[in-house]
Design a protein around this motif. Structure first.
Motif, PDB file in Angstrom:
ATOM      1  N   ARG A  56       0.832  -1.207   0.000  1.00  0.00           N
ATOM      2  CA  ARG A  56       0.000   0.000   0.000  1.00  0.00           C
ATOM      3  C   ARG A  56       0.868   1.258   0.000  1.00  0.00           C
ATOM      4  N   ALA A  57       1.929   1.269   0.773  1.00  0.00           N
ATOM      5  CA  ALA A  57       2.809   2.441   0.831  1.00  0.00           C
ATOM      6  C   ALA A  57       3.456   2.707  -0.529  1.00  0.00           C
ATOM      7  N   VAL A  58       3.886   1.643  -1.207  1.00  0.00           N
ATOM      8  CA  VAL A  58       4.475   1.816  -2.542  1.00  0.00           C
ATOM      9  C   VAL A  58       3.411   2.297  -3.522  1.00  0.00           C
ATOM     10  N   ALA A  59       2.220   1.706  -3.451  1.00  0.00           N
ATOM     11  CA  ALA A  59       1.134   2.120  -4.347  1.00  0.00           C
ATOM     12  C   ALA A  59       0.770   3.587  -4.132  1.00  0.00           C
ATOM     13  N   LYS A  60       0.741   4.041  -2.875  1.00  0.00           N
ATOM     14  CA  LYS A  60       0.408   5.435  -2.592  1.00  0.00           C
ATOM     15  C   LYS A  60       1.481   6.393  -3.105  1.00  0.00           C
ATOM     16  N   SER A  61       2.730   5.935  -3.156  1.00  0.00           N
ATOM     17  CA  SER A  61       3.777   6.791  -3.714  1.00  0.00           C
ATOM     18  C   SER A  61       3.548   7.019  -5.206  1.00  0.00           C
ATOM     19  N   ILE A  62       2.811   6.116  -5.822  1.00  0.00           N
ATOM     20  CA  ILE A  62       2.462   6.257  -7.242  1.00  0.00           C
ATOM     21  C   ILE A  62       1.175   7.065  -7.386  1.00  0.00           C
ATOM     22  N   THR A  63       0.140   6.638  -6.654  1.00  0.00           N
ATOM     23  CA  THR A  63      -1.195   7.201  -6.880  1.00  0.00           C
ATOM     24  C   THR A  63      -1.468   8.509  -6.161  1.00  0.00           C
ATOM     25  N   GLU A  64      -0.838   8.753  -5.028  1.00  0.00           N
ATOM     26  CA  GLU A  64      -1.096   9.987  -4.288  1.00  0.00           C
ATOM     27  C   GLU A  64       0.035  10.992  -4.420  1.00  0.00           C
ATOM     28  N   CYS A  65       1.265  10.548  -4.190  1.00  0.00           N
ATOM     29  CA  CYS A  65       2.403  11.474  -4.246  1.00  0.00           C
ATOM     30  C   CYS A  65       2.857  11.697  -5.688  1.00  0.00           C
ATOM     31  N   GLY A  66       3.013  10.605  -6.414  1.00  0.00           N
ATOM     32  CA  GLY A  66       3.472  10.705  -7.792  1.00  0.00           C
ATOM     33  C   GLY A  66       4.979  10.767  -7.951  1.00  0.00           C
ATOM     34  N   CYS A  67       5.720  10.525  -6.850  1.00  0.00           N
ATOM     35  CA  CYS A  67       7.182  10.583  -6.960  1.00  0.00           C
ATOM     36  C   CYS A  67       7.726   9.453  -7.838  1.00  0.00           C
TER      37      CYS A  67
END
Length: 131
Positions: A39-50
């Protein structure tokens, strides 16, 4: 301060683990911590975009030499984790290793032995390790 050995960490986990001494509790916490890493890796894609993900077929063929296939393979990832996402992913990975160590403790398995055996397998099987 130097990093603890795997055995020292495993001993530390054994001393700290109070609530989840049941094998079923540890199994479910380990599974939950693994999901949190994902989930943390997915959020770096979907929320942060880094980091960005652009998955496509790897394009391997039967005729390819191993070196060429290795060069052909891609991570499908563009960018790097920002400092905030890096901290979150590290934290989630730490929890995952904690519960893996707890599972090893309950099953009387030395984490060092697990790593050593996997390393030996990687050395022996090389590229064919995970196929």
């Amino acid at each position: 301060m130097s990093a603890p050995t795997l055995q020292e960490f495993q001993d530390q986990v054994s001393e700290l683990l109070l609530r989840h001494r049941s094998l079923l509790d540890v199994l479910t916490k380990y599974s939950q911590s693994n999901a949190s890493v994902n989930r943390a890796v997915a959020k770096s894609i979907t929320e942060c975009g880094c980091i960005e993900l652009n998955a496509r077929p790897q394009g391997f063929s039967e005729e390819m030499e191993l070196d060429q296939a290795k060069q052909q393979s891609k991570s499908h990832m563009k960018g790097t984790l920002c400092e905030n996402c890096l901290d979150i992913v590290r934290s989630e990975l730490g929890k995952n290793v904690f519960y893996m160590s707890a599972l090893c403790n309950l099953l009387d398995i030395r984490l060092e032995d697990v790593v050593a055996r996997e390393s030996d397998k990687c050395s022996t099987l090389g590229l064919f390790n995970m196929t």
